[in-house]
Design a protein around this motif. Structure first.
Motif, PDB file in Angstrom:
ATOM      1  N   ILE A   1      11.197  83.776 -28.507  1.00  0.00           N
ATOM      2  CA  ILE A   1      11.655  83.296 -27.198  1.00  0.00           C
ATOM      3  C   ILE A   1      11.175  81.870 -26.925  1.00  0.00           C
ATOM      4  O   ILE A   1       9.993  81.574 -27.054  1.00  0.00           O
ATOM      5  N   SER A   2      12.103  80.986 -26.566  1.00  0.00           N
ATOM      6  CA  SER A   2      11.739  79.646 -26.104  1.00  0.00           C
ATOM      7  C   SER A   2      12.279  79.451 -24.693  1.00  0.00           C
ATOM      8  O   SER A   2      13.404  79.851 -24.397  1.00  0.00           O
ATOM      9  N   GLY A   3      11.489  78.785 -23.869  1.00  0.00           N
ATOM     10  CA  GLY A   3      11.904  78.557 -22.488  1.00  0.00           C
ATOM     11  C   GLY A   3      12.864  77.385 -22.300  1.00  0.00           C
ATOM     12  O   GLY A   3      13.390  77.149 -21.220  1.00  0.00           O
ATOM     13  N   CYS A   4      13.070  76.615 -23.368  1.00  0.00           N
ATOM     14  CA  CYS A   4      14.071  75.545 -23.325  1.00  0.00           C
ATOM     15  C   CYS A   4      14.386  75.116 -24.749  1.00  0.00           C
ATOM     16  O   CYS A   4      13.781  75.593 -25.692  1.00  0.00           O
ATOM     17  N   MET A   5      15.335  74.184 -24.883  1.00  0.00           N
ATOM     18  CA  MET A   5      15.807  73.853 -26.233  1.00  0.00           C
ATOM     19  C   MET A   5      14.790  73.105 -27.082  1.00  0.00           C
ATOM     20  O   MET A   5      15.044  72.827 -28.237  1.00  0.00           O
ATOM     21  N   ASN A   6      13.614  72.808 -26.543  1.00  0.00           N
ATOM     22  CA  ASN A   6      12.604  72.231 -27.414  1.00  0.00           C
ATOM     23  C   ASN A   6      12.090  73.222 -28.451  1.00  0.00           C
ATOM     24  O   ASN A   6      11.451  72.842 -29.422  1.00  0.00           O
ATOM     25  N   ALA A   7      12.371  74.473 -28.213  1.00  0.00           N
ATOM     26  CA  ALA A   7      12.221  75.482 -29.261  1.00  0.00           C
ATOM     27  C   ALA A   7      10.794  75.713 -29.725  1.00  0.00           C
ATOM     28  O   ALA A   7      10.555  75.995 -30.885  1.00  0.00           O
TER      29      ALA A   7
HETATM   30  S1  SF4 Z   1       8.990  72.738 -23.949  1.00  0.00           S
HETATM   31 FE1  SF4 Z   1       8.363  74.302 -25.326  1.00  0.00          FE
HETATM   32  S2  SF4 Z   1       6.846  75.441 -24.173  1.00  0.00           S
HETATM   33 FE2  SF4 Z   1       8.004  74.309 -22.707  1.00  0.00          FE
HETATM   34  S3  SF4 Z   1       9.627  75.736 -22.124  1.00  0.00           S
HETATM   35 FE3  SF4 Z   1      10.439  74.419 -23.706  1.00  0.00          FE
HETATM   36  S4  SF4 Z   1      10.178  75.644 -25.500  1.00  0.00           S
HETATM   37 FE4  SF4 Z   1       8.799  76.499 -23.984  1.00  0.00          FE
END
Ligand code: SF4
Ligand code: HEM
Lengths: 200, 552
Positions: free
Chosen positions: B452-458
């Motif tokens: 699981i990632s909270g955004c596309m920075n993965a």
């Molecule tokens: S930057 Fe990294 S830690 Fe922050 S939400 Fe996106 S994927 Fe998650």
């Protein structure tokens, strides 16, 4: 006014005059993916017009933009032999694109590299290449956004001259040269890695 | 493991002094926010949602019990009594005070630890296989090369301010557990036809916004040249990588723009002028470093009393999931799961850290490893001692028998902590863990990775999860996109999006449908990812979105 220039380990007066080209009429943006690599990032280079319109004093020590230098090289023979001509380049300019047009870079007493932003680490590779690949031996100066916390790395990349940004204290910056005593890896100043020169 | 000498120690001490000075200059307004940023980042300091976050390096995931005890003390003294182990084998503290950071670094330096280059646009912590040196499928132990690369890359003057971060991973096993193909440089050590140690080099892999697997740039590089060749790659990247757009600044974008052939040509040209230069390594240096990773004093113990305990179901479930075969007969490696549904994946409390340190002292030569799956490993445990260890670890809730299973979720900090997040990720992980807390069912489902990632920075590596969950933002609310078929290891692949995204409430139900579909189609003991490869996405899409129904 105290000087902003550090050479080797001390603050000294600057004998050189930095020559800037006039502003271009319009931003020259290059297309991505052409022959010259830096065009990938669309960073502009001097136009012929800018080069022709750059004015610099007829005597004394001047640091010319590379393009301007190449343009006037033949007429400057005399001054070059008097050690009055240095050059400066931007971090997106390619050494390869001009090095063959200069007879012998060691006839130049000074090469400066301008870093526009602190975070632009290309300057380190340029220093390394000038010193190790192109065997440049004379003064190598960092100009532009040059601050204390780059100095150690600049020194290790072959720079021996640092023009600290005008709003910062050169005396304070001087301390940055000695942030670390014995680094691990071989670089320009100390070519051998630590494990080859001290008993570990 | 590697021990500092005077040189290592003085570098780390000098760094503490340097950082302290930088922070003071920042607080005195002698450095602007913008100027301080790259400096603090290169010391692992982020400014986050609630407080700064400090990321401490755990080089290639290896810790001593002394170090782990110190990390526990730091979490008690400067944080809220816990730390977060990350997918890059490091540890992060979520609540330190800015003014305390120099003191934290000073304390870390007393146990040979630091936060150098754990963030920022530089060469980051080198990661490797958590079973290095003990796994039976290993060809060459990658740790000593990792240490050599660590030293070389620490404060490398030429690569101090790269266009973007730079991650190197190294493996020495036939089975890649370090996901080398998802790194800026991936290294696979092997034994060439003359039995010489050689290295296969990948370049330009990475996840993030533009997930790309690396391309092979060198099939067979002699170990001697590992540093000079890396230097050539990094120089080309440093000079030509994009700096005008941070989303296009990773080396993968440059490699893609030029094509691997052209990129390789530039690297080889650069390399020609430094090959065999001063940074070439030789056998004396290899041997010097290798000596730190010599085998511990293993006992010869061919018999074990495990049979006595196989009737204990929870123990035998744990034995099958959380212990791993070892090259030395009579030993196994143990994974202590940090994935119970009571904590955020990868979090460990100070008490848990101390308990693990003590278990390491009692059963595993005082060493601990961090895996990129965010668990802790005791690499060298006598089979005879497994039951005893299990009983003690159970008290600390470190024996959830779910390693490699659906609830062994890899998860980034997400919206609870991270200011870049589109959506929360920890509560999603916990709700899936709650839903699948029947261990028998979990074991029946078998091996599966959920990321699981909270955004596309993965940060949670969702692209390479068999099931990947990505937080997306739709008109300011939190949604989740699902990918299937991602994979890590030798058959690494990037997962495919199955369709429109889901709300937080829908998500557990959707995962349930996906699992039931798998159970329905699976052949015998087939594992999830093989089943997905065989039957494709369609059956899963139908189960989740309904048949051929037009999506509104
Ligand atoms: S930057 Fe990294 S830690 Fe922050 S939400 Fe996106 S994927 Fe998650
Ligand atoms: C909470 C603070 C965090 C922030 C602000 C953050 C930020 C980022 C950003 C911006 C990227 C993308 C960089 C790029 O693609 O160029 C990234 C990638 C990554 N992060 Fe984080 N991160 C955080 C925490 C974590 C944690 C806790 C982990 C481990 C669990 C982690 C592991 C990773 C990994 C492995 C990548 C690489 C993905 C790739 O290969 O591109 N990060 N992070």
């Amino acid at each position: 006014m105290s000087s902003q220039l550090i050479i080797n380990n001390s603050i000294v007066d600057d004998e050189w005059q930095l020559v800037m080209p006039p502003k271009a009429d319009e931003e020259v943006k290059k297309q991505a993916g052409k022959v010259v690599m830096f065009k990938l990032t669309g960073e502009g280079s001097l136009t012929n017009e800018q080069i022709e319109n750059t004015i610099f004093s007829k005597n004394g020590k001047v640091i010319l933009p590379v393009g301007v230098f190449l343009h006037h090289q033949k007429d400057l023979k005399n001054r070059i032999s008097k050690q009055e001509i240095g050059i400066w380049m931007e971090t997106h300019e390619e050494i390869d694109s001009f090095i063959n047009e200069i007879n012998d870079i060691n006839l130049l007493p000074l090469i400066s590299v301008r870093v526009k932003k602190f975070a632009d680490g290309r300057i380190f590779s340029i220093g390394n290449l000038l010193r190790l690949k192109y065997k440049y031996k004379n003064e190598l100066r960092a100009i532009g956004d040059v601050l204390r916390d780059q100095l150690f790395f600049l020194k290790r990349s072959g720079f021996n001259s640092f023009h600290i940004r005008e709003d910062r204290d050169a005396k304070d910056a001087l301390l940055g040269l000695n942030d670390f005593t014995t680094p691990y890896q071989g670089a320009v100043d100390q070519k051998q890695p630590a494990w080859k020169i001290i008993k570990r | 493991m590697y021990k500092y000498d005077l040189l290592d120690q003085s570098l780390v001490d000098e760094r503490v002094a340097q950082y302290k000075g930088q922070l003071t200059r920042f607080l005195n307004k002698e450095l602007t926010e913008e100027e301080f940023r790259p400096l603090r980042l290169q010391n692992g300091l982020y400014i986050q949602r609630h407080a700064p976050m400090l990321r401490v390096a755990v080089p290639y995931g290896l810790l001593s019990s002394t170090q782990l005890n110190k990390l526990a003390d730091i979490s008690d003294k400067y944080d809220r009594g816990y730390g977060h182990f990350s997918t890059r084998q490091n540890i992060q503290f979520n609540w330190p005070k800015l003014e305390d950071t120099p003191q934290i670094l000073k304390e870390l330096a007393t146990v040979e630890m630091h936060a150098i280059q754990t963030s920022g646009n530089c060469i980051r912590n080198i990661t490797t296989d958590q079973f290095s040196g003990v796994t039976p499928d290993e060809i060459i132990d990658p740790r000593y090369l990792a240490e050599i690369i660590r030293q070389w890359s620490t404060f490398h003057p030429e690569f101090a301010l790269l266009p973007r971060k730079f991650k190197i991973a190294i493996t020495g096993s036939s089975r890649d557990r370090a996901i080398v193909q998802a790194h800026d440089i991936g290294l696979e050590i092997f034994s060439d036809k003359d039995n010489e140690m050689a290295i296969k080099v990948w370049v330009g892999g990475g996840l993030g916004r533009t997930p790309i697997l690396g391309s092979v740039i060198k099939e067979n590089l002699s170990w001697k040249h590992i540093l000079t060749y890396s230097e050539a790659i990094l120089r080309v990247y440093n000079l030509y990588g994009r700096r005008d757009n941070m989303y296009k600044a990773r080396i993968k974008i440059l490699v893609k723009a030029l094509g691997i052939e052209k990129f390789k040509e530039l690297v080889e040209r650069e390399w020609a002028s430094i090959k065999d230069g001063p940074n070439t390594i030789d056998i004396s240096e290899i041997n010097r470093i290798k000596a730190f990773f010599s085998e511990p004093n293993y006992k010869n113990n061919k018999q074990n009393d495990l049979k006595k305990h196989v009737t204990n179901k929870s123990f035998s479930q744990w034995l099958s999931r959380c212990t791993h075969s070892h090259k030395k007969e009579g030993y196994r490696s143990v994974t202590l799961s940090l994935k119970s549904n009571k904590q955020a994946p990868g979090d460990a409390t100070a008490d848990q850290m101390r308990a693990v340190a003590s278990l390491a002292d009692q059963y595993s030569f005082g060493e601990i490893r961090v895996s990129h799956e965010q668990n802790l490993i005791l690499a060298d445990v006598l089979e005879d001692k497994l039951y005893e260890l299990w009983e003690k670890a159970k008290v600390q809730k470190l024996t959830t028998p779910n390693v490699g299973l659906l609830t062994d979720i890899i998860c980034c900090p997400g919206g609870d902590f991270c200011s870049l997040a589109n959506a929360k990720s920890i509560p999603i992980a916990n709700s899936i863990q709650d839903l699948f807390d029947d261990m028998d069912y979990l074991h029946d489902i078998g091996e599966i990775n959920l990321n699981i990632s909270g955004c596309m920075n993965a940060c949670g590596h969702h692209h390479v999860g068999h099931i990947g969950i990505l937080g997306v933002d739709k008109d300011g609310s939190e949604w989740y996109q699902l990918t299937l078929g991602g994979n890590q290891g030798n058959f690494a692949s990037i997962g495919k999006v199955i369709g429109p995204s889901f709300s937080e409430e829908e998500l557990p139900g959707v995962i349930k449908k996906i699992i039931s579909t798998f159970i329905k189609h699976r052949h015998l003991d087939e594992i999830f990812i093989d089943c997905v490869s065989r039957i494709g996405l369609q059956p899963f899409k139908e189960a989740v979105y309904g048949k051929k129904e037009k999506k509104t």
